[in-house]
Design a protein around this motif. Structure first.
Motif, PDB file in Angstrom:
ATOM      1  N   HIS A 130       3.853   9.167 -12.985  1.00  0.00           N
ATOM      2  CA  HIS A 130       3.072   8.189 -13.241  1.00  0.00           C
ATOM      3  C   HIS A 130       3.281   7.170 -12.378  1.00  0.00           C
ATOM      4  N   ASN A 131       2.106   6.567 -11.659  1.00  0.00           N
ATOM      5  CA  ASN A 131       2.268   5.652 -10.814  1.00  0.00           C
ATOM      6  C   ASN A 131       1.339   4.193 -11.603  1.00  0.00           C
ATOM      7  N   PRO A 132       2.256   3.414 -11.844  1.00  0.00           N
ATOM      8  CA  PRO A 132       3.006   2.671 -11.227  1.00  0.00           C
ATOM      9  C   PRO A 132       4.394   2.673 -12.076  1.00  0.00           C
TER      10      PRO A 132
ATOM     11  N   ALA B  70     -11.974  16.000   0.031  1.00  0.00           N
ATOM     12  CA  ALA B  70     -11.413  15.199   0.862  1.00  0.00           C
ATOM     13  C   ALA B  70     -10.830  13.733   0.036  1.00  0.00           C
ATOM     14  N   GLY B  71      -9.909  14.091  -0.699  1.00  0.00           N
ATOM     15  CA  GLY B  71      -9.019  13.302  -1.484  1.00  0.00           C
ATOM     16  C   GLY B  71      -9.254  13.354  -2.830  1.00  0.00           C
ATOM     17  N   ILE B  72      -8.231  12.781  -3.661  1.00  0.00           N
ATOM     18  CA  ILE B  72      -8.438  12.783  -5.269  1.00  0.00           C
ATOM     19  C   ILE B  72      -9.351  11.691  -5.781  1.00  0.00           C
ATOM     20  N   ILE B  73      -9.281  10.489  -5.132  1.00  0.00           N
ATOM     21  CA  ILE B  73     -10.339   9.516  -5.711  1.00  0.00           C
ATOM     22  C   ILE B  73     -11.691   9.889  -5.544  1.00  0.00           C
ATOM     23  N   PRO B  74     -11.970  10.342  -4.440  1.00  0.00           N
ATOM     24  CA  PRO B  74     -13.371  10.632  -4.227  1.00  0.00           C
ATOM     25  C   PRO B  74     -13.803  11.729  -5.029  1.00  0.00           C
ATOM     26  N   ALA B  75     -12.962  12.684  -5.411  1.00  0.00           N
ATOM     27  CA  ALA B  75     -13.136  13.766  -6.417  1.00  0.00           C
ATOM     28  C   ALA B  75     -13.239  13.117  -7.773  1.00  0.00           C
TER      29      ALA B  75
ATOM     30  N   CYS C  89      -5.919  15.640 -14.886  1.00  0.00           N
ATOM     31  CA  CYS C  89      -4.429  15.227 -14.479  1.00  0.00           C
ATOM     32  C   CYS C  89      -4.220  15.076 -13.088  1.00  0.00           C
ATOM     33  N   ASP C  90      -3.794  13.880 -12.639  1.00  0.00           N
ATOM     34  CA  ASP C  90      -3.669  13.667 -11.215  1.00  0.00           C
ATOM     35  C   ASP C  90      -2.314  13.785 -11.055  1.00  0.00           C
ATOM     36  N   GLU C  91      -1.694  14.708 -10.186  1.00  0.00           N
ATOM     37  CA  GLU C  91      -0.102  15.102  -9.802  1.00  0.00           C
ATOM     38  C   GLU C  91      -0.064  15.088  -8.350  1.00  0.00           C
ATOM     39  N   ILE C  92      -0.755  14.120  -7.838  1.00  0.00           N
ATOM     40  CA  ILE C  92      -0.615  13.724  -6.241  1.00  0.00           C
ATOM     41  C   ILE C  92       0.986  13.269  -6.000  1.00  0.00           C
ATOM     42  N   HIS C  93       1.725  12.847  -6.918  1.00  0.00           N
ATOM     43  CA  HIS C  93       3.219  12.445  -6.658  1.00  0.00           C
ATOM     44  C   HIS C  93       4.252  13.462  -6.990  1.00  0.00           C
ATOM     45  N   CYS C  94       3.671  14.795  -7.344  1.00  0.00           N
ATOM     46  CA  CYS C  94       4.605  15.801  -8.051  1.00  0.00           C
ATOM     47  C   CYS C  94       5.989  16.018  -7.169  1.00  0.00           C
TER      48      CYS C  94
ATOM     49  N   CYS D  97      -1.033  17.092  -0.771  1.00  0.00           N
ATOM     50  CA  CYS D  97       0.223  16.882  -0.284  1.00  0.00           C
ATOM     51  C   CYS D  97       0.272  15.729   0.739  1.00  0.00           C
ATOM     52  N   THR D  98      -0.793  14.720   0.370  1.00  0.00           N
ATOM     53  CA  THR D  98      -0.720  13.614   1.420  1.00  0.00           C
ATOM     54  C   THR D  98       0.103  12.561   0.801  1.00  0.00           C
ATOM     55  N   LYS D  99       0.760  12.505  -0.410  1.00  0.00           N
ATOM     56  CA  LYS D  99       1.442  11.517  -0.874  1.00  0.00           C
ATOM     57  C   LYS D  99       2.627  11.794  -0.443  1.00  0.00           C
TER      58      LYS D  99
ATOM     59  N   PHE E  76      -5.161  11.267 -16.643  1.00  0.00           N
ATOM     60  CA  PHE E  76      -3.456  11.210 -17.030  1.00  0.00           C
ATOM     61  C   PHE E  76      -2.751  11.330 -15.381  1.00  0.00           C
ATOM     62  N   CYS E  77      -1.684  11.008 -15.613  1.00  0.00           N
ATOM     63  CA  CYS E  77      -0.980  10.580 -14.036  1.00  0.00           C
ATOM     64  C   CYS E  77       0.531  11.117 -14.190  1.00  0.00           C
ATOM     65  N   ASN E  78       0.707  12.332 -13.466  1.00  0.00           N
ATOM     66  CA  ASN E  78       1.951  13.181 -14.115  1.00  0.00           C
ATOM     67  C   ASN E  78       2.495  13.632 -12.370  1.00  0.00           C
TER      68      ASN E  78
ATOM     69  N   VAL F  29       0.661  -1.259   0.077  1.00  0.00           N
ATOM     70  CA  VAL F  29      -0.006  -0.178  -0.150  1.00  0.00           C
ATOM     71  C   VAL F  29       0.956   1.307   0.034  1.00  0.00           C
ATOM     72  N   ALA F  30       0.272   2.469  -0.707  1.00  0.00           N
ATOM     73  CA  ALA F  30       1.472   3.716  -1.079  1.00  0.00           C
ATOM     74  C   ALA F  30       1.044   4.514   0.140  1.00  0.00           C
ATOM     75  N   ASP F  31       1.633   4.128   1.276  1.00  0.00           N
ATOM     76  CA  ASP F  31       2.068   5.102   2.336  1.00  0.00           C
ATOM     77  C   ASP F  31       3.382   4.777   2.787  1.00  0.00           C
TER      78      ASP F  31
ATOM     79  N   ALA G  27      -1.689   1.230 -15.093  1.00  0.00           N
ATOM     80  CA  ALA G  27      -2.294   2.435 -14.343  1.00  0.00           C
ATOM     81  C   ALA G  27      -2.486   2.138 -12.965  1.00  0.00           C
ATOM     82  N   TYR G  28      -2.719   3.144 -12.139  1.00  0.00           N
ATOM     83  CA  TYR G  28      -3.091   2.986 -10.740  1.00  0.00           C
ATOM     84  C   TYR G  28      -4.578   2.446 -10.566  1.00  0.00           C
ATOM     85  N   ASN G  29      -4.690   1.338  -9.860  1.00  0.00           N
ATOM     86  CA  ASN G  29      -5.654   0.641  -9.736  1.00  0.00           C
ATOM     87  C   ASN G  29      -7.082   1.333  -9.529  1.00  0.00           C
ATOM     88  N   CYS G  30      -7.238   2.308  -8.870  1.00  0.00           N
ATOM     89  CA  CYS G  30      -8.345   3.071  -8.459  1.00  0.00           C
ATOM     90  C   CYS G  30      -8.911   3.831  -9.686  1.00  0.00           C
ATOM     91  N   PHE G  31      -8.140   4.194 -10.858  1.00  0.00           N
ATOM     92  CA  PHE G  31      -8.363   4.656 -12.110  1.00  0.00           C
ATOM     93  C   PHE G  31      -9.445   3.483 -12.795  1.00  0.00           C
ATOM     94  N   PHE G  32      -8.972   2.520 -12.546  1.00  0.00           N
ATOM     95  CA  PHE G  32      -9.806   1.409 -13.303  1.00  0.00           C
ATOM     96  C   PHE G  32     -11.276   1.223 -12.517  1.00  0.00           C
TER      97      PHE G  32
HETATM   98  C1  LIG Z   1      -1.856   8.376  -8.734  1.00  0.00           C
HETATM   99  C2  LIG Z   1      -2.556   8.284  -7.379  1.00  0.00           C
HETATM  100  N1  LIG Z   1      -3.779   8.976  -7.360  1.00  0.00           N
HETATM  101  C3  LIG Z   1      -4.515   9.267  -6.157  1.00  0.00           C
HETATM  102  C4  LIG Z   1      -4.065   8.362  -5.093  1.00  0.00           C
HETATM  103  C5  LIG Z   1      -4.930   8.669  -3.819  1.00  0.00           C
HETATM  104  O1  LIG Z   1      -5.659   9.774  -3.629  1.00  0.00           O
HETATM  105  P1  LIG Z   1      -6.239  10.272  -2.367  1.00  0.00           P
HETATM  106  O2  LIG Z   1      -5.823   9.558  -1.275  1.00  0.00           O
HETATM  107  O3  LIG Z   1      -6.145  11.722  -2.508  1.00  0.00           O
HETATM  108  O4  LIG Z   1      -7.552   9.654  -2.727  1.00  0.00           O
HETATM  109  C6  LIG Z   1      -3.023   7.680  -5.217  1.00  0.00           C
HETATM  110  C7  LIG Z   1      -2.637   6.977  -4.027  1.00  0.00           C
HETATM  111  O5  LIG Z   1      -1.745   5.708  -4.002  1.00  0.00           O
HETATM  112  C8  LIG Z   1      -2.296   7.765  -6.437  1.00  0.00           C
HETATM  113  O6  LIG Z   1      -1.032   6.836  -6.361  1.00  0.00           O
END
Ligand SMILES: Cc1ncc(COP(=O)(O)O)c(C=O)c1O
Length: 388
Positions: free
Chosen positions: A166-168, A90-95, A194-199, A226-228, A162-164, A32-34, A116-121
């Motif tokens: 990119h995970n994974p 409250a988070g990118i995935i809820p958004a 464009c998801d830039e959580i890993h920026c 800022c969470t990641k 798009f993930c920038n 898990v990605a923390d 791609a990051y599993n939650c995108f699927f």
């Molecule tokens: C690319 C990407 N987006 C979003 C998330 C999760 O975002 P959040 O916790 O803000 O929903 C992760 C978590 O690993 C991620 O890797």
């Protein structure tokens, strides 16, 4: 201040998914990605102060919050964000769920570069939108966008996720690549999320470019958090930057309808302290993760040559080619749990059974222990198979 990322802090019995969920008990979890690092001192101090107050009612977002976000991206990444363009969630995935519902109709296609990051699927399927996979290509262990495939597939899409960075695959997209994504999507009228959580998690010498700074239209949103980078995933918070007034009004309504816009009092304090006072922690973290990556690459090359980490430029999630083992990722991961109590994420989760994803955001000694277990597994179960 100098931080000690070598310090091993037990996370057992803290209700951590990574360490405490049923599958993780008794195993060494690099999944898990923390991160297994204590957060920056200013963040801890801010949280202590807020906790000491003792009342945790509904939170209002203060000016200081917006100022922290805007100053951070201006100073570090030369991206000027206008305050009125920011929607908080409250988070990118809820958004993402709300963005999918708003920007594509049921059954319409949503493009996604794979792996791609599993939650995108999951989010796309859960929203009953149709996933249009856009496979990337690995050239000498480095992932690239296949422009011809992208052009062919994205033209049928309403939206692109798009993930920038990119995970994974660990790619940090260059300005030129981002320009090309912008150009293709504009030509076909495709909305870009464009998801830039890993920026912030780039390797030395590699620069992250905000998509916003190359985009030539306003048919996009950029999701930041800022969470990641500051290890605050349990205090969810995200900023969705939407330059187009009409799109922003629609997304704001969707966030409201889905009730994903409320932030917690603690998340707000943590973000302000992270962006305003914790850059030194982040810079030391970047060096530490890069050193972990180098260590892991060298170790695998020397002792476990059937495993080939991709050439990454950022993130702490290493995508490792396991084709040399002759196993699928699920089989390998299952056997690693059974025989070595070691946990990685199987590539099937991200759309490729030939890879595993290893979370390197842990003290070096934890990574060393993981490599020792992996090598034992290789010596006992794989190298013999290869030579017999
Ligand atoms: C690319 C990407 N987006 C979003 C998330 C999760 O975002 P959040 O916790 O803000 O929903 C992760 C978590 O690993 C991620 O890797």
């Amino acid at each position: 201040m100098q931080y000690d990322f070598d310090e091993v802090i037990s996370r057992r019995n803290t209700n951590s998914i990574k360490w405490d969920c049923a599958e993780a008990v008794g195993n060494l979890p690099l999944w898990v990605a923390d991160m297994d690092f204590r957060v920056a001192k200013p963040v801890l101090d801010a949280l202590h102060r807020r906790v000491e107050h003792g009342i945790f009612g509904y939170a209002h977002i203060p000016d200081a919050y917006y100022e922290a976000v805007i100053r951070w991206f201006e100073r570090r990444h030369h991206w000027t964000i206008r305050r009125e363009h920011i929607l908080t969630t409250a988070g990118i995935i809820p958004a993402l769920s709300a963005i999918l519902q708003t920007m594509a109709d049921q059954g319409e296609k949503v493009g996604l570069h794979t792996p791609a990051y599993n939650c995108f699927f999951l989010s796309t399927r859960n929203a009953s939108r149709t996933l249009q996979e856009i496979p990337m290509v690995s050239r000498s262990g480095r992932y690239e966008i296949d422009w011809q495939v992208m052009e062919e597939r994205v033209q049928w899409c309403k939206m692109l996720i798009f993930c920038n960075p990119h995970n994974p695959t660990g790619r940090v997209w260059s300005k030129e690549e981002l320009r090309q994504v912008d150009e293709i999507c504009n030509r076909h009228g495709v909305f870009v999320m464009c998801d830039e959580i890993h920026c912030e998690l780039t390797f030395p010498g590699v620069e992250y470019t905000p998509y916003a700074t190359v985009a030539t239209s306003d048919n996009w949103c950029v999701c930041t958090s800022c969470t990641k980078s500051f290890n605050l995933a349990g205090l969810p918070i995200a900023n969705i930057v939407v330059p187009n007034d009409h799109i922003r009004a629609r997304l704001a309504a969707a966030f409201e309808n889905n009730r994903v816009g409320d932030l917690t009092a603690l998340s707000i304090e943590a973000l302000i302290a992270a962006y305003n006072e914790s850059e030194d922690w982040l810079e030391q973290l970047q060096q530490y993760i890069y050193a972990n990556y180098r260590y892991m690459c060298d170790y695998m090359q020397t002792y476990i040559p059937v495993l080939r980490p991709v050439r990454m430029e950022g993130t702490y999630l290493c995508w490792v080619d396991i084709r040399g083992t002759g196993m699928t990722a699920q089989t390998l991961c299952r056997q690693l749990i059974e025989k070595q109590h070691l946990m990685f994420n199987p590539g099937e989760m991200y759309g490729d059974s030939h890879y595993v994803r290893i979370n390197m955001a842990c003290p070096r000694s934890t990574l060393q222990e993981a490599m020792t277990r992996l090598q034992t597994f290789y010596n006992d179960h794989i190298s013999t198979l290869k030579t017999s």
